[in-house]
Design an enzyme around this catalytic site. Sequence first.
Site, short mmCIF file in Angstrom:
data_model
loop_
_atom_site.label_atom_id
_atom_site.label_comp_id
_atom_site.label_asym_id
_atom_site.label_seq_id
_atom_site.Cartn_x
_atom_site.Cartn_y
_atom_site.Cartn_z
N GLU A 1 -13.89 -4.58 5.81
CA GLU A 1 -12.54 -4.04 5.94
C GLU A 1 -11.58 -5.18 5.69
OE1 GLU A 1 -10.36 -2.08 5.41
OE2 GLU A 1 -10.35 -0.65 7.08
N LYS B 1 -6.99 -4.93 -2.79
CA LYS B 1 -7.88 -5.45 -1.74
C LYS B 1 -8.77 -4.32 -1.27
CE LYS B 1 -4.41 -4.43 1.71
NZ LYS B 1 -4.60 -3.03 1.78
N ASP C 1 -4.57 -0.66 -1.48
CA ASP C 1 -5.86 -0.51 -0.84
C ASP C 1 -6.75 0.10 -1.93
OD1 ASP C 1 -7.02 -0.92 1.71
OD2 ASP C 1 -6.98 1.22 2.16
N HIS D 1 -10.32 7.27 1.62
CA HIS D 1 -8.95 7.16 1.09
C HIS D 1 -8.90 6.06 0.05
CE1 HIS D 1 -9.28 4.16 4.32
NE2 HIS D 1 -8.47 3.43 3.58
N SER E 1 -15.14 1.40 5.89
CA SER E 1 -14.12 1.96 6.80
C SER E 1 -14.12 3.49 6.79
CB SER E 1 -12.73 1.44 6.40
OG SER E 1 -12.26 2.11 5.24
N ALA F 1 0.50 0.44 6.31
CA ALA F 1 1.10 1.08 7.46
C ALA F 1 1.45 -0.02 8.46
CB ALA F 1 0.12 2.07 8.08
N CYS G 1 -2.08 -2.51 7.66
CA CYS G 1 -1.98 -3.52 6.60
C CYS G 1 -0.66 -4.30 6.63
CB CYS G 1 -2.22 -2.87 5.25
SG CYS G 1 -3.97 -2.38 5.09
N ASP H 1 0.78 -1.24 0.00
CA ASP H 1 0.00 0.00 0.00
C ASP H 1 0.82 1.30 0.00
OD1 ASP H 1 -1.87 -1.97 0.25
OD2 ASP H 1 -2.79 -1.23 2.09
N HIS I 1 -10.66 1.06 -2.57
CA HIS I 1 -12.00 1.09 -2.01
C HIS I 1 -13.03 1.71 -2.94
CE1 HIS I 1 -10.35 -0.18 1.75
NE2 HIS I 1 -9.77 0.96 2.06
#
Length: 444
Positions: free
Chosen positions: A102, A95, A51, A70, A59, A130, A134, A13, A53
């Site tokens: 989440e 993902k 990541d 984000h 989330s 982070a 993740c 990520d 979304h």
Amino acid sequence: MTDPSTTALIVVDVQNDFCPGGALGVDGGDQLGAVIAEAATAAGTLVATRDMHPANHISFREQGGPWPPHCVAGTPGAELHPSVVGLSFDIIHDKGRDPAREQYSDFDDSDLADRLRERGVTHVVVAGLATDYCVRATALDAIAAGFETTVLRDAIAAVDVEPGDGERALREIRAAGGTLDRAHLLRGREQLAPILEAKVRRLREVVEGAGRSRAALGLSGGIDSALSLAIAARALGPENVFAITLPSRHTEQVHIDDARACAAAAGLPAANFMNVSIEPILEGIAAARPTVHDAPLRFGNASARARMITIYDLAQERDALVLGTENRSEYYLGYFTRFGDAASDVEPIWDLYKTEVKLASEMMGQPEAVLIKHPTAGLWGGQTDEDELGFTYHDADLAIVCLEELGLDVAAAAARSGVDRAVVERVAARVAAVDWKHHVPHAL
Ligand code: VGL
Ligand code: ZN
């Protein structure tokens, strides 16, 4: 170290939204590229994860989640950060697409483990962002899936919603059977440059936050105080920094001259540099405590405390904060005087090992004479730290990183660092013996 053909590096990520300036920017997230690129050369399989979304992800705060929106698919924030975009990834794994779930782990409900196994991967190395979300979840799941798992400590960064979250995540990963490593045991110029920039910025914020504009510090003529001074002069302007050298009867003239040279190199006006003997204070102490001379260590500690009193009074007179000069090596080795040199308002170089302090001092233009000198606490005549400690700082630094930051035992630390096992053992014994100094006062 490990066989590249069975090793995968998973770059978790490293996306625009997780880097400074992004929707969920992680401090230092944009600084990992160089280390990641280096680590990539030792991995036969290179994976980037993202990541990714939908705009209504569970989330996000509007949906009752903990995060600002984000990494929304199709937005620039979801793209890989420029610091890693040039790497040739074998697999790009997304993902978090399901709006209702989440997914911090890249192995959660994914075929990633199978794809890695198909490629013959047995060892997973995790880097990226982070640490506390993740990276943590991905490393724990890699361990659970049976991969030998290593987290690269110098290629990750934590959100740290609560201070210490990142460190706690690393402890969890180790407890689960993962290992920690670093691409560089000690940081070189390339890694130190942004760290020094950040220190300049943060010192300015801290001093302003305290409602002040000035700083004061003691100068010994050594590299630690030289570096703290150089950072302060850059942060606050040389005219706002006051440096005082505080010789005792044991201080050789060369150190006073070097301290003056440090002040000049940092651009301090001549009037901001002071040279004041602590002998009158030491006489007073000896009058109250006639046996203070009986042991060099007692006299040395009394000297450090005499300097502290003088620096704090100077700071109060000038409405300045007191800068400390303690480095990471001294911290772990307990090589400081409580209420003496360890007393400060701000510790500018607290996270830098002595070896790194030397390089950083050079980068910040401190005088050659200061850089090449044998480190001395100046506690008594002719004293050098390395004679007193019984090992070199460079060996100690490598050993401490392996023991304390990677959590290796003595044998593994010696193998990883190349430092003689007997030296690692001595360093480990000293670190353990002084550990109590980091927990004082012990409240019962
Ligand atoms: C992450 C918070 C929210 C991560 C993802 O990649 O660590 N953190 N979504
Ligand atoms: Zn997310």
